[in-house]
Design a protein around this motif. Structure first.
Motif, mmCIF file in Angstrom:
data_model
loop_
_atom_site.group_PDB
_atom_site.id
_atom_site.type_symbol
_atom_site.label_atom_id
_atom_site.label_comp_id
_atom_site.label_asym_id
_atom_site.label_seq_id
_atom_site.Cartn_x
_atom_site.Cartn_y
_atom_site.Cartn_z
ATOM 1 N N ARG A 165 7.849 -1.166 14.775
ATOM 2 C CA ARG A 165 6.954 -0.996 15.921
ATOM 3 C C ARG A 165 5.752 -0.114 15.573
ATOM 4 O O ARG A 165 4.633 -0.369 16.028
ATOM 5 C CB ARG A 165 7.728 -0.448 17.102
ATOM 6 C CG ARG A 165 8.690 -1.499 17.630
ATOM 7 C CD ARG A 165 9.472 -1.046 18.816
ATOM 8 N NE ARG A 165 10.337 -2.139 19.269
ATOM 9 C CZ ARG A 165 11.208 -2.030 20.225
ATOM 10 N NH1 ARG A 165 11.355 -0.889 20.862
ATOM 11 N NH2 ARG A 165 11.951 -3.060 20.565
ATOM 12 N N GLN A 166 5.963 0.897 14.746
ATOM 13 C CA GLN A 166 4.863 1.764 14.324
ATOM 14 C C GLN A 166 3.851 0.977 13.495
ATOM 15 O O GLN A 166 2.653 1.101 13.681
ATOM 16 C CB GLN A 166 5.405 2.939 13.507
ATOM 17 C CG GLN A 166 4.357 3.949 13.108
ATOM 18 C CD GLN A 166 3.787 4.700 14.292
ATOM 19 O OE1 GLN A 166 4.486 5.023 15.242
ATOM 20 N NE2 GLN A 166 2.504 4.957 14.250
ATOM 21 N N GLN A 167 4.339 0.137 12.591
ATOM 22 C CA GLN A 167 3.436 -0.659 11.756
ATOM 23 C C GLN A 167 2.637 -1.642 12.599
ATOM 24 O O GLN A 167 1.438 -1.800 12.409
ATOM 25 C CB GLN A 167 4.222 -1.405 10.663
ATOM 26 C CG GLN A 167 3.361 -2.248 9.755
ATOM 27 C CD GLN A 167 2.334 -1.447 8.978
ATOM 28 O OE1 GLN A 167 2.437 -0.242 8.823
ATOM 29 N NE2 GLN A 167 1.317 -2.122 8.493
ATOM 30 N N ILE A 168 3.281 -2.278 13.538
ATOM 31 C CA ILE A 168 2.567 -3.217 14.406
ATOM 32 C C ILE A 168 1.558 -2.463 15.263
ATOM 33 O O ILE A 168 0.434 -2.928 15.460
ATOM 34 C CB ILE A 168 3.556 -4.030 15.266
ATOM 35 C CG1 ILE A 168 4.295 -5.027 14.364
ATOM 36 C CG2 ILE A 168 2.853 -4.761 16.400
ATOM 37 C CD1 ILE A 168 5.442 -5.743 15.023
ATOM 38 N N SER A 169 1.917 -1.284 15.724
ATOM 39 C CA SER A 169 1.003 -0.475 16.515
ATOM 40 C C SER A 169 -0.234 -0.091 15.705
ATOM 41 O O SER A 169 -1.363 -0.175 16.194
ATOM 42 C CB SER A 169 1.721 0.779 17.009
ATOM 43 O OG SER A 169 0.835 1.631 17.676
ATOM 44 N N GLU B 110 4.128 5.457 2.646
ATOM 45 C CA GLU B 110 4.592 6.840 2.776
ATOM 46 C C GLU B 110 4.275 7.388 4.166
ATOM 47 O O GLU B 110 5.106 8.060 4.781
ATOM 48 C CB GLU B 110 3.957 7.706 1.697
ATOM 49 C CG GLU B 110 4.467 7.389 0.301
ATOM 50 C CD GLU B 110 3.649 8.019 -0.814
ATOM 51 O OE1 GLU B 110 2.641 8.700 -0.525
ATOM 52 O OE2 GLU B 110 4.020 7.821 -1.987
ATOM 53 N N ASP B 111 3.069 7.091 4.660
ATOM 54 C CA ASP B 111 2.692 7.537 6.006
ATOM 55 C C ASP B 111 3.589 6.903 7.063
ATOM 56 O O ASP B 111 4.022 7.573 8.006
ATOM 57 C CB ASP B 111 1.236 7.182 6.306
ATOM 58 C CG ASP B 111 0.243 8.019 5.529
ATOM 59 O OD1 ASP B 111 0.640 9.064 4.971
ATOM 60 O OD2 ASP B 111 -0.943 7.622 5.474
ATOM 61 N N LEU B 112 3.855 5.609 6.914
ATOM 62 C CA LEU B 112 4.701 4.904 7.869
ATOM 63 C C LEU B 112 6.098 5.512 7.908
ATOM 64 O O LEU B 112 6.638 5.790 8.982
ATOM 65 C CB LEU B 112 4.785 3.416 7.512
ATOM 66 C CG LEU B 112 5.748 2.567 8.336
ATOM 67 C CD1 LEU B 112 5.361 2.574 9.807
ATOM 68 C CD2 LEU B 112 5.781 1.146 7.792
ATOM 69 N N LEU B 113 6.678 5.737 6.746
ATOM 70 C CA LEU B 113 8.023 6.306 6.699
ATOM 71 C C LEU B 113 8.036 7.726 7.277
ATOM 72 O O LEU B 113 8.915 8.072 8.065
ATOM 73 C CB LEU B 113 8.560 6.303 5.267
ATOM 74 C CG LEU B 113 9.978 6.866 5.106
ATOM 75 C CD1 LEU B 113 10.970 6.114 5.982
ATOM 76 C CD2 LEU B 113 10.394 6.808 3.644
ATOM 77 N N GLN B 114 7.057 8.530 6.908
ATOM 78 C CA GLN B 114 7.004 9.914 7.389
ATOM 79 C C GLN B 114 6.862 9.962 8.907
ATOM 80 O O GLN B 114 7.569 10.717 9.590
ATOM 81 C CB GLN B 114 5.845 10.658 6.722
ATOM 82 C CG GLN B 114 5.781 12.120 7.051
ATOM 83 C CD GLN B 114 6.950 12.895 6.473
ATOM 84 O OE1 GLN B 114 7.466 12.556 5.424
ATOM 85 N NE2 GLN B 114 7.373 13.926 7.158
ATOM 86 N N ASP C 240 0.864 -1.183 0.000
ATOM 87 C CA ASP C 240 0.000 0.000 0.000
ATOM 88 C C ASP C 240 0.903 1.237 0.000
ATOM 89 O O ASP C 240 1.482 1.600 1.027
ATOM 90 C CB ASP C 240 -0.897 -0.020 1.234
ATOM 91 C CG ASP C 240 -1.881 1.130 1.273
ATOM 92 O OD1 ASP C 240 -1.633 2.181 0.628
ATOM 93 O OD2 ASP C 240 -2.913 0.995 1.954
ATOM 94 N N GLN C 241 1.047 1.854 -1.156
ATOM 95 C CA GLN C 241 1.984 2.968 -1.325
ATOM 96 C C GLN C 241 1.695 4.114 -0.360
ATOM 97 O O GLN C 241 2.611 4.674 0.239
ATOM 98 C CB GLN C 241 1.943 3.468 -2.772
ATOM 99 C CG GLN C 241 2.922 4.572 -3.078
ATOM 100 C CD GLN C 241 4.371 4.111 -3.065
ATOM 101 O OE1 GLN C 241 4.670 2.974 -3.377
ATOM 102 N NE2 GLN C 241 5.273 4.990 -2.708
ATOM 103 N N HIS C 242 0.421 4.464 -0.197
ATOM 104 C CA HIS C 242 0.076 5.590 0.678
ATOM 105 C C HIS C 242 0.382 5.261 2.140
ATOM 106 O O HIS C 242 0.921 6.095 2.871
ATOM 107 C CB HIS C 242 -1.388 5.977 0.510
ATOM 108 C CG HIS C 242 -1.706 6.460 -0.867
ATOM 109 N ND1 HIS C 242 -1.194 7.633 -1.372
ATOM 110 C CD2 HIS C 242 -2.452 5.912 -1.857
ATOM 111 C CE1 HIS C 242 -1.622 7.795 -2.623
ATOM 112 N NE2 HIS C 242 -2.381 6.758 -2.929
ATOM 113 N N ALA C 243 0.043 4.050 2.551
ATOM 114 C CA ALA C 243 0.348 3.640 3.925
ATOM 115 C C ALA C 243 1.855 3.590 4.143
ATOM 116 O O ALA C 243 2.350 3.940 5.219
ATOM 117 C CB ALA C 243 -0.283 2.284 4.235
#
Length: 167
Positions: free
Chosen positions: A66-70, A36-40, A31-34
């Motif tokens: 950890r952010q993705q799992i959260s 980008e959000d994750l990296l930002q 998911d490209q948008h997700a």
């Protein structure tokens, strides 16, 4: 953040963003948008601690996992877009494998995907994966085992591709 740290952080982001964007793309199941959000979000969290970080790559990677799992825990449901059919696409084994693996990764939980990406995409040891995800080595082993078994259950074509690649 003071000026020397700001410049150092800017150089880090410029140099390492493409690699971390690929990682984010894998963690979000394409998911490209997700991604980008994750990296930002992860970069913003890293920037807050920038002057105190010894190993920026490891720190940012840890924040991303950890952010993705959260996010996954908060959502409990994760919509995964289907890979679109494209007329005239390359029918080689490599392309077929990429599509199948992409779809299969999208069917795993965020934790399973994180373990597999760390172990097999980034080639990290079990102890590094455990440290990055904040769990035990035994949890990494069992999660990897279950995730691989689930991949084969959900996408039996992976087994066929593996057999064909050996032939």
């Amino acid at each position: 953040m003071n000026s020397p740290h700001r410049q150092e952080f800017h150089e880090f982001v410029t140099a390492r963003s493409p690699a971390f964007m690929r990682l984010a793309y894998l963690l979000t199941a394409g998911d490209q948008h997700a991604a980008e959000d994750l990296l930002q979000t992860s970069l913003a969290k890293t920037a807050l601690k920038w002057g105190r970080i010894d190993d920026p790559d490891s720190y940012l990677r840890k924040v991303m996992y950890r952010q993705q799992i959260s996010w996954w825990r908060r959502q409990r449901e994760y919509a995964v877009p289907d890979v679109p059919d494209r007329p005239g696409t390359d029918d080689t084994h490599a392309v077929e494998l990429k599509v199948v693996v992409h779809k299969a990764l999208g069917k795993l939980t965020a934790k399973q995907r994180a373990v597999l990406v760390l172990r097999y995409f980034e080639d990290c040891s079990e102890s590094v994966v455990a440290d990055t995800l904040g769990c035990s080595v035994g949890t990494v082993r069992s999660t990897a085992h279950r995730a691989l078994a689930r991949l084969l259950q959900l996408c039996p074509e992976l087994r066929d591709l593996h057999i064909r690649s050996k032939a």
